[in-house]
Design an enzyme around this catalytic site. Structure first.
Site: not given
Ligand code: GDP
Ligand code: IMO
Ligand code: MG
Length: 413
Positions: A16, A41
């Site tokens: 995201k 994020h």
């Molecule tokens: P969010 O919580 O949904 O914002 O996602 P996170 O940032 O926690 O995890 C997504 C991870 O995948 C991050 O390290 C991004 O930099 C990475 N990422 C996002 N899009 C891509 C993609 O298309 N390919 C790869 N290899 N990594 C990606």
């Molecule tokens: P983003 O925005 C992945 C998961 C936790 C646990 C459950 C409850 O980065 O996608 P909490 O601390 O919210 O009470 O935990 O939800 N969890 C996530 N897993 N990405 C997240 O956020 C999460 N936020 C909470 O790992 O299983």
């Molecule tokens: Mg995340």
């Protein structure tokens, strides 16, 4: 005027942050409305610079959009200040870029301590950021909204109440309310400097024809009502939950975009039908760099679950999808896609069972999609076929797909 809501459609970490950052180039306002520092994020700029935001909206990484944090969020004051500093904000000028609702609940040390107690019993695998207790006590009307920072005497009394209530759970040594008050004193000017009328600002911006992006946190499968209860977070992670968290109505949203990873990951406990425990799971984890941005925990990995995705599309109202991390599947001969479940007593079903305990017992039924050598540029016909299968199954249209973490590694299929 346009309001776009963007939500994760799996168990979080769909990418995201990357997609919000990409879309924020054309946005006037980016607003978060749910969750707190349980979110992580990640944004990777084209020069490789990486930013990870937990509380601040991902729109902060772009120079222009006004960023809003709505009443539906839970905010740990010290974390908030450290992210404000990292973003180069100062109390004297912060409100030009960032507005925080005084209604957002504060996460205090008591909430974290309570969560430690609860985790010992429940073993949800939470992020241990105090999220659940903060929402729960808020619902019991025992919360501490950010606005209380402007009323020191009342805050002192509430902290004492919170202390006594958590002590009632037999939580051992608790911080003295006066100590907590003093550590809040040290940061309250930062938070108050950026506190403002988020909902008013949002409606003004909408009426003025500004482009507004609502940034979801977590994912629909973690939704308190519609996710895999009890292995969920404590907030509403759907588009309607997001809108409610910033004070918009459902008809104020013009578009809902869902973000989907090309495979599936999950952090923490709970059912995950397409999880791969063997070499395939290991490969996805390694190539995808699947370690939590918030807790550093390894993410569980498996194939794309179209049954769960169809459920999430329906529950979130997403008509458009952004597909991420296609590159992680590069080089596979064929790719399993879960198209149905075998459910004990029911046989093959193509809908997600609502009974959470039954859901823990389903087995995935796979169809094989043809693999590709490189997803870069999305030109390989098998990449397009994979995308078409997702569209056909869910009824939503894939408007963008991404083949790497950087801003430029995303395009239209
Ligand atoms: P969010 O919580 O949904 O914002 O996602 P996170 O940032 O926690 O995890 C997504 C991870 O995948 C991050 O390290 C991004 O930099 C990475 N990422 C996002 N899009 C891509 C993609 O298309 N390919 C790869 N290899 N990594 C990606
Ligand atoms: P983003 O925005 C992945 C998961 C936790 C646990 C459950 C409850 O980065 O996608 P909490 O601390 O919210 O009470 O935990 O939800 N969890 C996530 N897993 N990405 C997240 O956020 C999460 N936020 C909470 O790992 O299983
Ligand atoms: Mg995340």
């Amino acid at each position: 005027m346009s309001v776009t809501a963007l939500v994760g459609l799996q168990w979080g970490d769909e990418g995201k942050g990357k997609v919000v950052d990409y879309l924020a180039a054309d946005m006037d306002v980016v607003a978060r409305g749910a969750g707190g520092a349980n979110a992580g994020h990640t944004i990777v700029l084209d020069d490789g610079t990486k930013r990870v935001l937990h509380l601040l909206p991902s729109g902060m990484v772009r120079p222009d959009p006004l960023c809003l944090m709505g009443a539906g969020m839970v905010v740990e004051p010290w974390q908030m200040v450290s992210e404000m500093k990292e973003a180069g904000l100062e109390p004297s000028t912060a409100s030009r870029r960032l507005l925080l609702s005084p209604r957002a609940q504060m996460v205090l040390p008591y909430h974290r301590i309570l969560e430690e107690r609860l985790e010992a019993i429940l073993n949800i695998g939470t992020t241990r950021r105090g999220i659940g207790p903060t929402y729960a006590l808020g619902a019991l009307r025992m919360g501490t909204p950010v606005g209380l920072l402007g009323h020191r005497e009342e805050l002192r009394a509430w902290l004492q109440r919170m202390h006594d209530m958590v002590a009632g759970f037999g939580s051992g040594d608790l911080p003295d309310p006066l100590e907590v008050l003093e550590s809040l004193d040290a940061v309250s000017n930062w938070l108050l400097s950026t506190t403002g009328n988020v909902t008013g600002e949002l409606h003004r911006a909408r009426a003025a024809g500004k482009r507004i992006l609502l940034e979801g946190a977590q994912g629909v499968m973690l939704d308190l009502l519609h996710g895999t209860y009890p292995f969920v977070t404590s907030s509403s992670t759907t588009a309607t939950g997001l809108a409610a968290g910033v004070g918009l109505g459902p008809s104020d949203m013009d578009r809902v975009i869902g973000v989907v990873k090309a495979y599936t990951t999950r952090v923490g406990e709970g059912p995950f039908p397409t999880e791969e425990h063997g070499p395939a799971g290991e490969m996805l984890a390694q190539k995808g760099g699947e370690f939590g941005a918030t807790t550093g925990r390894p993410r569980r990995c498996g194939w794309l679950d179209l049954v769960a995705l169809k459920w999430a599309v329906r529950v979130s109202g997403a008509r458009e999808l952004v597909l991420t991390k296609l590159d992680v599947l590069d080089g596979l001969e064929e790719i399993p896609l879960c198209v149905a479940y075998e459910v004990p007593g029911l046989g093959r079903v193509e809908d997600m069972p609502e009974d959470a305990w039954l859901y823990a017992k389903v087995r995935p039924v796979y169809e094989m999609a043809k693999g590709w050598s490189s997803s870069a540029g999305l030109s390989d016909p098998h990449v397009r076929d994979y995308i078409s299968l997702i569209e056909e199954f869910t009824g939503a249209r894939v408007i963008k797909a991404s083949w790497g973490p950087r801003r430029s590694q995303m395009g239209e299929p």
